[in-house]
Design an enzyme around this catalytic site. Structure first.
Site, PDB file in Angstrom:
ATOM      1  N   ARG A  21      13.218  -2.677 -30.850  1.00 16.42           N
ATOM      2  CA  ARG A  21      13.642  -1.836 -29.733  1.00 16.42           C
ATOM      3  C   ARG A  21      14.700  -2.544 -28.897  1.00 16.42           C
ATOM      4  O   ARG A  21      14.571  -3.734 -28.601  1.00 16.42           O
ATOM      5  CB  ARG A  21      12.438  -1.447 -28.869  1.00 16.42           C
ATOM      6  N   SER A 137     -13.596   9.310 -26.864  1.00 12.04           N
ATOM      7  CA  SER A 137     -12.165   9.271 -26.613  1.00 12.04           C
ATOM      8  C   SER A 137     -11.401   9.987 -27.722  1.00 12.04           C
ATOM      9  O   SER A 137     -11.632   9.739 -28.911  1.00 12.04           O
ATOM     10  CB  SER A 137     -11.709   7.806 -26.521  1.00 12.04           C
ATOM     11  N   LYS A 156     -18.297   3.132 -27.719  1.00 15.43           N
ATOM     12  CA  LYS A 156     -17.236   4.136 -27.755  1.00 15.43           C
ATOM     13  C   LYS A 156     -17.356   4.961 -29.028  1.00 15.43           C
ATOM     14  O   LYS A 156     -17.849   4.484 -30.055  1.00 15.43           O
ATOM     15  CB  LYS A 156     -15.865   3.500 -27.673  1.00 15.43           C
ATOM     16  N   SER A 189       1.915  13.591 -24.958  1.00 13.23           N
ATOM     17  CA  SER A 189       3.347  13.511 -24.700  1.00 13.23           C
ATOM     18  C   SER A 189       4.223  13.419 -25.936  1.00 13.23           C
ATOM     19  O   SER A 189       5.402  13.772 -25.882  1.00 13.23           O
ATOM     20  CB  SER A 189       3.640  12.296 -23.810  1.00 13.23           C
ATOM     21  N   THR A 245       0.167  10.535 -12.580  1.00 13.10           N
ATOM     22  CA  THR A 245       1.241   9.591 -12.311  1.00 13.10           C
ATOM     23  C   THR A 245       2.166  10.132 -11.237  1.00 13.10           C
ATOM     24  O   THR A 245       2.256  11.343 -11.025  1.00 13.10           O
ATOM     25  CB  THR A 245       2.064   9.299 -13.582  1.00 13.10           C
ATOM     26  N   LYS A 248       6.665  10.437 -13.130  1.00 12.19           N
ATOM     27  CA  LYS A 248       7.277  11.406 -14.034  1.00 12.19           C
ATOM     28  C   LYS A 248       7.753  12.615 -13.226  1.00 12.19           C
ATOM     29  O   LYS A 248       8.823  12.584 -12.648  1.00 12.19           O
ATOM     30  CB  LYS A 248       6.307  11.744 -15.164  1.00 12.19           C
ATOM     31  N   THR A 278      -1.235  -6.323  -5.831  1.00 11.72           N
ATOM     32  CA  THR A 278      -0.481  -5.974  -4.629  1.00 11.72           C
ATOM     33  C   THR A 278      -0.211  -4.467  -4.617  1.00 11.72           C
ATOM     34  O   THR A 278       0.134  -3.877  -5.650  1.00 11.72           O
ATOM     35  CB  THR A 278       0.854  -6.741  -4.593  1.00 11.72           C
ATOM     36  N   THR A 363       4.164   3.701 -30.896  1.00 11.01           N
ATOM     37  CA  THR A 363       4.015   4.847 -29.996  1.00 11.01           C
ATOM     38  C   THR A 363       3.576   6.084 -30.765  1.00 11.01           C
ATOM     39  O   THR A 363       2.779   6.891 -30.270  1.00 11.01           O
ATOM     40  CB  THR A 363       5.346   5.116 -29.269  1.00 11.01           C
TER      41      THR A 363
END
Length: 407
Positions: A21, A137, A156, A189, A245, A248, A278, A363
């Site tokens: 990438r 999941s 799981k 997505s 989020t 986006k 933080t 991905t």
């Protein structure tokens, strides 16, 4: 140990597989998104149109968002100065959490530095709160959910993507008294398909399971106030934990969960990913709050976005391109080969000024490499025309044909 040899081997493997990438250095232009400047390695520049950004609605350039960030920056300075527990909670963070709780009609919300961290921290913390918890999941859940499930140390079960019968089998095979949570997404997505929210909630009710939904690619985009697909379908009250989020559709950065006050308090108190990080800069929180407030009222922007996405899919299909279309705003063009995918991406950028990043393993699974277009309300009709014409010309230039792309 020869460190360089190991690193060279690891990097060469990516090059050999055609999935190394590279970063494209761009400078967004305030008020002109999706226009940006591409800065090449030799220092030359050219104007490009961004077609792969996640600023789905162009809110990162919206005057109300930019002004809110300016005002907070002038009032408070740059950073938050600490974790939320130690000096890093400001009126801007509390205001944003109130906006998000209201958006999802939940008692409370909790901010994280990203939705990735929100998923990871929450899912890895739940077994501490519910000893013996089993997480069910979806097989195509985002990497952040997978990581959270992997790290939690509990049991799981992975059910086949959107396969309700398989989920039922897994739920039925476990002790009814064992705590359970079903984790899934509303919009996946990479393919742009939807999770069967109502049916999963029915199974959760039947087997006494909690529900955890990732609405990252849906918040701001769907529902009368932008609460996501669960709001659109009237199902928010059936979801125990909603993840979203701010990076986006809302155009800024950060992530969050929305849930009951007790659930939020417990995650806040036990999740290391929240406790030891933080907090967001006050200016960022202020910009997010302004964006959330605006999109609660701006249905016209959502409508225009969906119209543009639908139009683009129809036009690309008319060229014979292998579009993956599940009815969402995501427009993936299947290529199926990492080298070819990168080649097409590079030529669209260099020859036509169109920036769309190749999507490859990990991905997406090997053999499903694709170009993922994200049209927005601020992509004008002329932008669509240029994209369609460029695609048509590209196949001739590359001596590629539609059959090759579909193979």
């Amino acid at each position: 140990m020869d460190i360089d040899t190991h690193l060279d081997h690891a990097l060469q493997k990516l090059h050999d597989e055609g999935r190394y990438r590279t970063f494209i250095d761009i400078e967004r232009k305030k008020g002109q998104y999706p226009r940006a400047t591409w800065v090449r390695e030799d220092g030359t520049e050219s104007e490009i149109t961004v077609w792969c950004g996640n600023d789905y609605l162009g809110m990162g350039q919206h005057p109300s968002v930019v002004q809110a960030m300016h005002d907070a920056l002038e009032a408070t300075g740059a950073g938050s100065g600490g974790t939320r527990n130690i000096s890093g909670t400001t009126i801007y963070h509390k205001e944003l959490e109130a906006e998000l709780a209201d958006l999802h009609q939940k008692e409370a919300a909790l901010l994280f530095t990203s939705a990735y961290i929100a998923n990871d921290a929450t899912l890895s913390t739940l077994p501490k709160l519910f000893p013996g918890l089993i997480i069910y999941s979806d097989a195509l859940n985002h990497a952040s959910m997978i990581e959270g499930v992997r790290r939690n140390g509990g049991a799981k079960r992975i059910f086949r993507h959107n396969d309700l019968e398989h989920l039922r089998e897994l739920l039925a095979a476990d002790d009814p008294a064992t705590p359970k949570v079903i984790a899934f997404e509303s919009v996946y997505s990479m393919d742009g398909d939807f999770g069967p929210i109502a049916e999963i909630c029915d199974l959760a009710d039947e087997f006494g399971a909690m529900t955890y939904i990732d609405e990252v690619h849906a918040v701001g985009m769907y529902g009368p106030r932008g609460g996501g697909v669960a709001e659109r379908d009237g199902l928010m009250d059936r979801i125990d934990i909603i993840n979203g989020t701010l990076a986006k559709a809302y155009g800024v950065m950060g992530g969050y969960i929305a849930a009951s006050a007790k659930m939020v308090d417990a995650i806040r108190s036990y999740a290391p990913g929240f406790i030891f990080t933080t907090s967001l800069a006050p200016s960022v929180a202020a910009g997010c709050a302004a964006s959330v407030r605006h999109l609660k009222e701006d249905q016209a922007r959502r409508d225009l976005h969906h119209e543009r996405a639908t139009s683009l899919k129809m036009r690309l299909k008319s060229l014979g391109l292998p579009i993956i279309d599940h009815g969402s705003h995501i427009v993936p063009v299947h290529v199926g080969d990492p080298v070819k995918c990168k080649r097409i991406s590079d030529m669209l950028l260099s020859e036509f000024g169109i920036y769309v990043q190749p999507i490859n393993f990990p991905t997406v699974p090997r053999g499903t490499e694709r170009l993922r277009f994200t049209p927005s309300p601020v992509h004008a009709p002329d932008d669509h025309d240029h994209l369609v014409r460029s695609f048509d010309a590209l196949w001739s230039m590359c001596e590629l044909n539609r059959a090759q792309l579909s193979a």
